[in-house]
Design a protein around this motif. Structure first.
Motif, PDB file in Angstrom:
ATOM      1  N   SER A  43       0.808  -1.145   0.042  1.00 19.22           N
ATOM      2  CA  SER A  43      -0.206  -0.106   0.032  1.00 19.22           C
ATOM      3  C   SER A  43       0.814   1.182   0.083  1.00 19.22           C
ATOM      4  O   SER A  43       2.153   1.455   0.149  1.00 19.22           O
ATOM      5  CB  SER A  43      -0.959  -0.068   1.215  1.00 19.22           C
ATOM      6  N   THR A 388     -11.371   4.916   8.693  1.00 20.46           N
ATOM      7  CA  THR A 388     -10.134   4.836   8.953  1.00 20.46           C
ATOM      8  C   THR A 388      -9.648   3.663   9.795  1.00 20.46           C
ATOM      9  O   THR A 388      -8.333   3.670   9.899  1.00 20.46           O
ATOM     10  CB  THR A 388      -9.769   6.245   9.864  1.00 20.46           C
ATOM     11  N   LEU A 389     -10.574   2.860  10.200  1.00 17.78           N
ATOM     12  CA  LEU A 389     -10.274   1.496  10.794  1.00 17.78           C
ATOM     13  C   LEU A 389     -10.022   0.406  10.063  1.00 17.78           C
ATOM     14  O   LEU A 389      -9.885  -0.724  10.582  1.00 17.78           O
ATOM     15  CB  LEU A 389     -11.340   1.424  12.021  1.00 17.78           C
ATOM     16  N   THR A 390     -10.364   0.443   8.727  1.00 18.23           N
ATOM     17  CA  THR A 390     -10.203  -0.933   7.838  1.00 18.23           C
ATOM     18  C   THR A 390      -8.764  -1.317   7.760  1.00 18.23           C
ATOM     19  O   THR A 390      -7.927  -0.342   7.757  1.00 18.23           O
ATOM     20  CB  THR A 390     -10.846  -0.773   6.412  1.00 18.23           C
ATOM     21  N   THR A 391      -8.763  -2.653   7.781  1.00 21.70           N
ATOM     22  CA  THR A 391      -7.407  -3.218   7.847  1.00 21.70           C
ATOM     23  C   THR A 391      -7.006  -3.640   6.353  1.00 21.70           C
ATOM     24  O   THR A 391      -5.774  -3.591   5.964  1.00 21.70           O
ATOM     25  CB  THR A 391      -7.410  -4.271   8.794  1.00 21.70           C
ATOM     26  N   GLN A 392      -7.849  -3.876   5.499  1.00 19.26           N
ATOM     27  CA  GLN A 392      -7.591  -4.368   3.942  1.00 19.26           C
ATOM     28  C   GLN A 392      -7.211  -3.067   3.263  1.00 19.26           C
ATOM     29  O   GLN A 392      -6.237  -3.292   2.600  1.00 19.26           O
ATOM     30  CB  GLN A 392      -8.523  -5.105   3.613  1.00 19.26           C
ATOM     31  N   ASN A 393      -7.731  -2.124   3.383  1.00 15.07           N
ATOM     32  CA  ASN A 393      -7.542  -1.100   2.516  1.00 15.07           C
ATOM     33  C   ASN A 393      -7.275   0.383   3.562  1.00 15.07           C
ATOM     34  O   ASN A 393      -8.443   0.793   4.000  1.00 15.07           O
ATOM     35  CB  ASN A 393      -8.909  -0.694   1.422  1.00 15.07           C
ATOM     36  N   LYS A 394      -6.289   0.856   3.268  1.00 14.80           N
ATOM     37  CA  LYS A 394      -6.012   1.969   4.338  1.00 14.80           C
ATOM     38  C   LYS A 394      -6.616   3.307   4.047  1.00 14.80           C
ATOM     39  O   LYS A 394      -6.755   3.986   4.672  1.00 14.80           O
ATOM     40  CB  LYS A 394      -4.587   2.102   4.569  1.00 14.80           C
TER      41      LYS A 394
END
Length: 1448
Positions: A43, A388-394
């Motif tokens: 990323s 802002t808390l997703t782990t797959q897509n920053k």
């Protein structure tokens, strides 16, 4: 230190505004900053920025060489070129070689020191990195759009221009143009070289093979243009080899506002290691991979087809690729949809997407219900919602644009309803979005007149609170805008009218006076009280729901920009009533209102002392937020460009963040991480940073003056800016940005108070510019919160940040830059006419007082002389003589300073008008004002002054004005001469015609001179009009005819005929008719000749040519040429009618030619000779002679020659070719006259005595015609023989090709007898001529041999031998005798045999005998005659061999 951030949107409409290094570092130009993004990981991450350009970044390129991959170069719209070290983020060198905006830039892939740039004026500059030298070229006077350096040859550069031209230049040869590639007809957006240094064939269809370039030296070049095509060019041959048309792809879904119009931008990129694959953008942002070895739909493959939404939704501007060390090959693209995408070239799928921002970040807020859901209000007319808390897509960001159409300046999440987001806009609109649906937003029907600054959810107040228990909403939406009004909206009935809370405040508190305009409001989290900030700096606290005034805080004296209540969860009760406020005076005050809220007073309380005072910011406060994780920790953002974290109870600074470039507008604390804060501001970025990782704890100590104070002291600030210059050094402390210290002015943030967004705001963001809210606010009497966001003072033009938001395609930005608003600038005082005396009034006070005593002494005892020396200034206060003395002294000072105009005015004031004019004349300072008062000095002076002014105007090249002044003194002829001498003929003629008689000789002279100039310049039509006006019709016709085209010749002939120039009219008509006949425009040629009665004989020849052309074309003797126009009488008609009959009939019926007039016409024909055609005469010249009958005869011969080329017998081919050449070399004019005589005899059979019978194929008059001239008979026989000769071979070829088709009778189509070919006199003549040629060849060989023998013996020095020489002499004597005998035989033959050609008789005998053996039958007598002629004259070895089988 920065964690995550959303950078500014890459600049639009730039050919190369982004590039990626070999290590995976992407550089993107956005506004005047270059953002560095690390793309090497799974990323992306914003690694920093390069700050220093003062204008838009228009180009960026990395050095791709090992050891220098961290070096990069950028260009700007201000013409500067800057070299950077991307690892340390520092400036290395700055070049200013361009005088205009740089539009293209590239670092050579071959030479590590060469950088090439081009600007909008067409100038190309080579920059040498290692030496700092520059070299400029100007290959084409066109606007450069893009350029690219060759990856194989260091000195080759391809340049694309706005008009579609592509030029390949050699920078080692001073920009010499190698090729000009023409094919595109609109802007060149991108150029890409093939990664391989050769030109392999790239084609898919067999017909393309001839256009492909195989092998050879050179390299393919790809170009993308606005004309919707991608073209491939061969740089070896300088021409196009392939054209790719963009496919039209229907988008399944889009997130683009359809109201925003965009033009096509076609970007191309040729990835390394893929010589047969090319990447290009498409109409709506799609990326396409072209396979150059395939065709049709198989030729291209679409990127991102595995899932919807992978492709860009708007046009793509830049593409660049990189091979990473892990083996991945990535493609990076930037687009108008404000997204940077990374693609895997192996799978053509999108790896990640980085959203970018196209405007100021005005508002940001976390959802109180959806944890980690961050909403952004941006100046590019869109709302972003970031999980802002997703782990797959920053960077899981969604954009919302529907129904907005203006800058989003305020946001507020619903306190309890998830996904409900209210927004306010720059144009006064208030709405609510449901971010979890695709529905358009609900828009309130009540609009604010100005910008919405604040939105807040709170309990409803009357009248909306009435009946709340009956199902009414528990929350109302409150909006505060620039006009100072707070409206209450019903979120469930936004189409209803909103209520103004001022009415409730006045009613509840019995207020009669006008309320101060409101600038902000904040509801306490429990909904019990609301704090309202006002424009006068006062903060009022009201109790809900009646809005009873509890207290008034009068601490601030500036406009209130922001208010925030401390949260009431997980904190001590004594902190729940803390209210923080920020205004434009840079100090944050915190008030404890616990006592007032818990024990409401009966009458409002006035508070003048704060609970805590937080000092440190150096500019106005724009936003703040309490920490949800700590007790009494507050973060504030300011116009000083920093964010400050405070410990409120201790009044201590905790941490200071300086990562932004420009002032900050909004801030919020992360709801999940106590150490993370998010900020947004003017630099178009949103940044996430950690409190504990910051280097600084306090804001930078700069100039503590606020923005408002600066605006009041506008003049001083301008001088400060001028002294600061580009570096902006203001003597302030140097805060650190990106490592090295920079001054406040360089960052353009500290205390500037001026927004680059003020005039046009996000010019790059949208095609439809929004109105500037700051302008309307500035005109109002209210000093509102708008100063926090929009400040549009005239100081804008001196601020370095004023250009941050300009984009190339924003016309508003260009106008703002070119024509700044100077209303606030102090006007420059005019130069004093009396500087010496004026300067004396600026002396010390005691000297000025002494002047009063001196002046009093002068008036009473004359102790000094005023007006001179130290008392020069007193001349103004004494008598006239003293004034004159002062004037004399002032004049001397003006002369020394070169201010002669002031001297002139002083002399005028003193009454010396003549002296003033004389001085102005000598110094060249005459003007219209002085000339207007010159008559006061008399006619002589005025006339002399006018003449001097005329000379002065001529030196200034103002000739028309000079001539007008000459007219004022009645010098007409001098004015005309002046105009004529400077080639202003049009004006001179107009002047003469207006002022002089019509018969003035000067007029004709002017017309003639002007015509000569026009003729020399090639303006023949205008020159002809001048000649006609000068009564020179002959010259007018001649000059028009110089164009030498049909239309000009026709016009010239008509002009000459009308003017009475008969001979010239005939000549021009003949030339025009000749060209029309050559183009087969028979009707047009006849019309031209018909205007002249004397050209009847030429019309008759034209008639014969047309008839013969049509007849031969119909009979397949000659191919039918394309005909522009023809007459009805020229159609073939009945086939049994011969040419002679048709000619006679047409002459009689159409041209009224009688028997009596034929003789006169023949004499006229003989008098009009034409050049004799020779073997070197082109066929077109022969066809266009006055004797038009040559046209088809020569055409017939050419047809026979072409058909002969297909013959299999080489001897016959050569012989026939010789016959054709001999035919064209004959004296054609004599033969034509003979044929014309045939036509005459045909029409007058009575005039023919018994001179021999010759059949001319007349079916209408089958009787033989009698000829009085032997030449006429020979000419007719020759013509018939060659027609038969053609027929003979035609039958032979048809027999060979199609033996089953009968060909009998082909000889009799025209009524001709094949026996005419077997002419024994011609056979004898031809045999003698062959014998003479053979003898001449033998003699030539003997002479050559003799010369060789003689030369060999002389060289060797041997004695000459009699043997070979004697033999050679004997042979020469014998051959000479034989040649003489043959020449004698030729001389005895009739001239008609030698003048008029005849086909080879021996050859005709062979062909006839051959045909008789196949399918044609001839009479026995004819065959026997052929055999006898073969035995008698066929003596050559080739003929003997061919005739053996016929003579057995």
């Amino acid at each position: 230190m920065r964690e995550r951030s959303l950078p500014a949107s890459p600049n639009w409409y730039c050919s190369r505004c982004s590039d990626v290094s070999s290590s995976g570092l992407l550089g993107v130009g956005a506004k005047n900053i270059i953002y560095l993004i690390d793309v090497s990981a799974s990323s992306c991450r914003v690694a920093g920025e390069l700050v220093g350009h003062k204008d838009l970044v228009s180009g960026f390129s990395f050095c791709q060489h090992a050891g220098q991959s961290h070096i990069c170069v950028s260009s700007s719209s201000d013409g500067s070129i800057r070299f950077w070290d991307s690892s340390s983020k520092t400036l290395i060198r700055d070049h200013a070689a361009h005088q205009s905006s740089v539009s293209a830039l590239h670092w050579s892939p071959v030479d590590k020191n060469l950088v090439v740039s081009g600007d909008e004026k067409g100038v190309v500059v080579c920059h040498w990195y290692h030496t700092g030298d520059t070299t400029s070229f100007f290959p084409e006077p066109r606007t450069i759009f893009c350029l690219t350096c060759s990856p194989h040859t260091w000195n080759y550069v391809a340049v694309g221009y706005k008009d579609g031209m592509i030029v390949l230049i050699d920078v080692s040869k001073k920009g010499e143009v190698i090729h000009r590639l023409r094919g595109h007809d609109d802007e060149i957006h991108a150029l890409a070289w093939s990664p391989v240094a050769r030109e392999d064939a790239l084609y898919t269809r067999p017909e393309d093979a001839t256009n492909g370039v195989s092998g050879g030296e050179g390299c393919y070049l790809a170009s993308g243009s606005k004309d919707q095509t991608v073209r491939l060019w061969s740089t070896a041959k300088g021409k196009g080899v392939m054209t790719l048309k963009l496919p039209y792809l229907k988008r399944r879904g889009t997130a683009v506002d359809p109201g925003v119009k965009e033009r096509l931008w076609l970007s191309v990129h040729w990835p390394k290691g893929r010589p047969t694959q090319l990447v290009s953008s498409c109409f709506s942002g799609e990326l396409v991979m072209w396979d150059l070895t395939k065709s049709g739909k198989q030729r291209w493959t679409l990127f991102g087809t595995s899932s919807e939404g992978q492709n860009h939704s708007r046009i793509v501007f830049n593409m660049s690729s990189v091979h990473l060390q892990d083996g991945r090959e990535l493609l990076i693209s930037t687009s108008m949809d404000r997204e940077v995408k990374c693609w895997d070239l192996a799978s053509l799928e999108c790896c990640w997407t980085l959203p970018t921002l196209g405007g100021f970040v005005y508002a940001l807020t976390f959802s109180p219900v959806g944890t980690g859901c961050l909403a952004l209000g941006v100046g590019d007319n869109m709302i972003r919602v970031w999980n802002t808390l997703t782990t797959q897509n920053k960077y899981d960001v969604r954009s919302f644009w529907q129904g907005i159409k203006s800058k989003v300046t305020a946001l507020a999440w619903h306190p309890t309803k998830e996904g409900s987001l209210s927004f306010g806009t720059d144009d006064g609109k208030v709405g609510i979005y449901d971010v979890f649906s695709n529905k358009p937003p609900q828009i309130s029907s009540s609009y604010h007149r100005k910008t919405v600054y604040t939105l807040a959810w709170g309990p409803p107040v009357p009248p909306m609170s009435f009946g709340t228990a009956g199902g009414k909403p528990s929350f109302s939406l409150y909006s505060c805008a620039g006009e100072g009004v707070i409206l209450q909206h019903d979120p469930y009935k936004l189409n209803g009218e909103a209520s103004d809370i001022d009415k409730l405040i006045r009613d509840t508190n019995d207020i009669k006076h006008k309320l101060s305009p409101h600038t902000d409001l904040s509801w306490k989290p429990d909904g019990k009280v609301v704090a309202i900030g006002n424009e006068d700096g006062c903060i009022d606290v009201y109790q809900a729901p009646s809005l009873k005034l509890l207290c008034s805080i009068q601490q601030h004296h500036k406009i209130i920009n922001t208010l925030r209540w401390h949260h009431d969860h997980s904190s001590a009760p004594e902190l729940h009533c803390l209210l923080a406020s920020g205004s434009s005076n840079a100090i944050v005050y915190v008030h404890d209102l616990r006592s007032v809220i818990e024990n409401p007073p009966e009458s409002p309380v006035v508070l003048t002392e704060p609970y805590r005072r937080l000092c440190g910011h150096t500019a106005k406060i724009t936003g703040m937020a309490w920490s949800p994780h700590h007790n009494a920790q507050l973060v504030t953002v300011s116009y000083d460009g920093t964010a400050q974290v405070w410990d409120v109870l201790e009044e201590a600074a905790v941490s200071n963040y300086r990562g932004h470039v420009g002032y900050l507008l909004c801030v919020d604390w992360s709801p999940v991480d106590p150490d993370v804060i998010w900020t947004g501001g003017k630099d178009f970025t949103l940044q996430e940073w950690n409190v504990s990782k910051q280097q600084f704890t306090k804001p930078p100590k700069g100039n503590a003056r606020t923005v408002t104070k600066k605006m009041k002291a506008n003049t001083k600030q301008k001088k400060k800016n001028k002294k600061a210059g580009p570096s902006g050094a203001e003597g302030a402390a140097q805060p650190e940005v990106n490592g090295p210290p920079v001054t406040i002015g360089e960052r353009a943030v500290m205390g500037q108070g001026v927004s680059g967004e003020d005039d046009e705001d996000e010019a790059s963001s949208t095609s439809s510019p929004a109105p500037s809210p700051g302008s309307s606010s500035e005109n109002s009497s209210c000093h509102l919160k708008i100063f926090c966001y929009f400040c549009i003072e005239a100081q804008n033009i001196f601020c370095l940040s004023a250009t941050f938001e300009m984009q190339r395609k924003s016309s508003a930005a260009v106008k703002s830059k070119d024509k700044p608003d100077l209303t606030g600038l102090k006007k420059k005082k005019p130069r004093s006419m009396l500087p010496l005396s004026t300067s004396m009034d600026h002396r010390p006070k005691d000297e000025l007082l002494q002047d009063c005593i001196t002046l009093a002494s002068v008036r009473h005892d004359n102790s000094c002389v005023p007006g001179q020396g130290d008392h020069i200034h007193l001349g103004l206060f004494a008598d006239r003589q003293a004034l004159y003395r002062m004037f004399d002294a002032e004049e001397e000072g003006h002369v020394e300073a070169g201010h002669f105009d002031s001297v002139v005015y002083l002399r005028l004031w003193s009454g010396d008008l003549e002296g003033a004019l004389q001085l102005a004349t000598e110094k060249g300072e005459l003007n219209d004002h002085l000339l207007s008062i010159a008559p006061m000095a008399g006619f002589v002076v005025w006339s002399r002054t006018v003449e001097a002014f005329v000379k002065q105007l001529c030196l200034q090249e103002q000739y028309l004005k000079a001539a007008s002044h000459l007219l004022s003194i009645n010098k007409l002829y001098e004015a005309v001469d002046l105009l004529r001498s400077h080639k202003l003929y049009r004006e001179a003629i107009a002047l003469v015609k207006a002022r002089l008689p019509a018969d003035e000789p000067l007029l004709k002279e002017l017309y003639t001179c002007w015509a000569a100039v026009l003729e020399k310049d090639g303006h023949f039509s205008a020159a002809a009009k001048c000649y006609l006006a000068a009564d020179a019709s002959f010259d007018a016709a001649k000059v028009i005819a110089r164009k030498n085209d049909i239309l000009s010749l026709r016009t010239a002939a008509s002009l000459a005929r009308i003017s009475g120039e008969a001979s010239l009219a005939q000549s021009l008509s003949m030339r025009c008719a000749k060209d029309l006949a050559a183009a087969r425009d028979w009707v047009g040629a006849q019309e031209v000749l018909s205007l002249q009665d004397s050209l009847l004989v030429h019309r008759l020849h034209l008639c014969v040519a047309e008839l013969l052309s049509e007849m031969l074309g119909d009979s397949e003797v000659s191919p039918a040429a394309s005909c522009v126009s023809s007459h009805p009488w020229a159609s073939p008609g009945e086939r049994h009618i011969g040419i002679m009959d048709r000619v006679r009939d047409v002459w009689e019926e159409q041209f009224a030619v009688s028997h009596q007039s034929v003789g006169a016409l023949l004499q006229e024909l003989k008098s009009a000779e034409s050049p004799t055609p020779t073997a070197n005469s082109p066929l077109r010249q022969v066809q266009t002679q006055t004797r038009y009958i040559i046209d088809d005869t020569a055409g017939n011969k050419c047809i026979m020659y072409r058909r002969t080329e297909a013959c299999t017998t080489e001897d016959i081919k050569n012989q026939l070719k010789y016959d054709v050449e001999a035919y064209l070399n004959q004296r054609t004019e004599r033969k034509l006259k003979a044929v014309f005589n045939e036509f005459r005899l045909k029409s007058c059979p009575c005039a023919s005595p018994s001179a021999g019978d010759v059949s001319v194929s007349s079916r209408k008059h089958p009787k033989a015609l009698h000829h009085t001239e032997e030449a006429a008979k020979a000419a007719a026989s020759s013509l018939q023989a060659f027609v038969l000769y053609h027929r003979l071979y035609e039958c032979w070829w048809r027999t060979s090709e199609e033996s089953h088709r009968p060909v009998n009778g082909s000889f009799h189509k025209l009524g001709l007898d094949p026996s005419l070919l077997l002419c024994e006199p011609h056979a004898a003549c031809q045999a003698t001529q062959r014998a003479v040629r053979e003898i001449q060849q033998q003699l030539a060989a003997v002479v050559q041999q003799h010369s060789q023998i003689q030369g060999g013996q002389l060289d060797s020095g041997e004695k000459q031998d009699d043997g070979p020489a004697a033999i050679s002499t004997t042979r020469e004597s014998s051959d000479s005798q034989d040649s003489a005998e043959h020449q004698k035989e030729l001389a005895e033959l009739p001239n008609t045999l030698k003048v008029y050609p005849h086909p080879n008789v021996v050859e005709c005998c062979l062909v006839l005998l051959h045909l008789s053996k196949s399918s044609m039958s001839f009479s026995d007598s004819l065959l026997q005659e052929a055999k006898d002629l073969l035995r008698k004259y066929g003596t050559s070895p080739s003929v003997l061999k061919a005739s053996q089988r016929f003579l057995i």
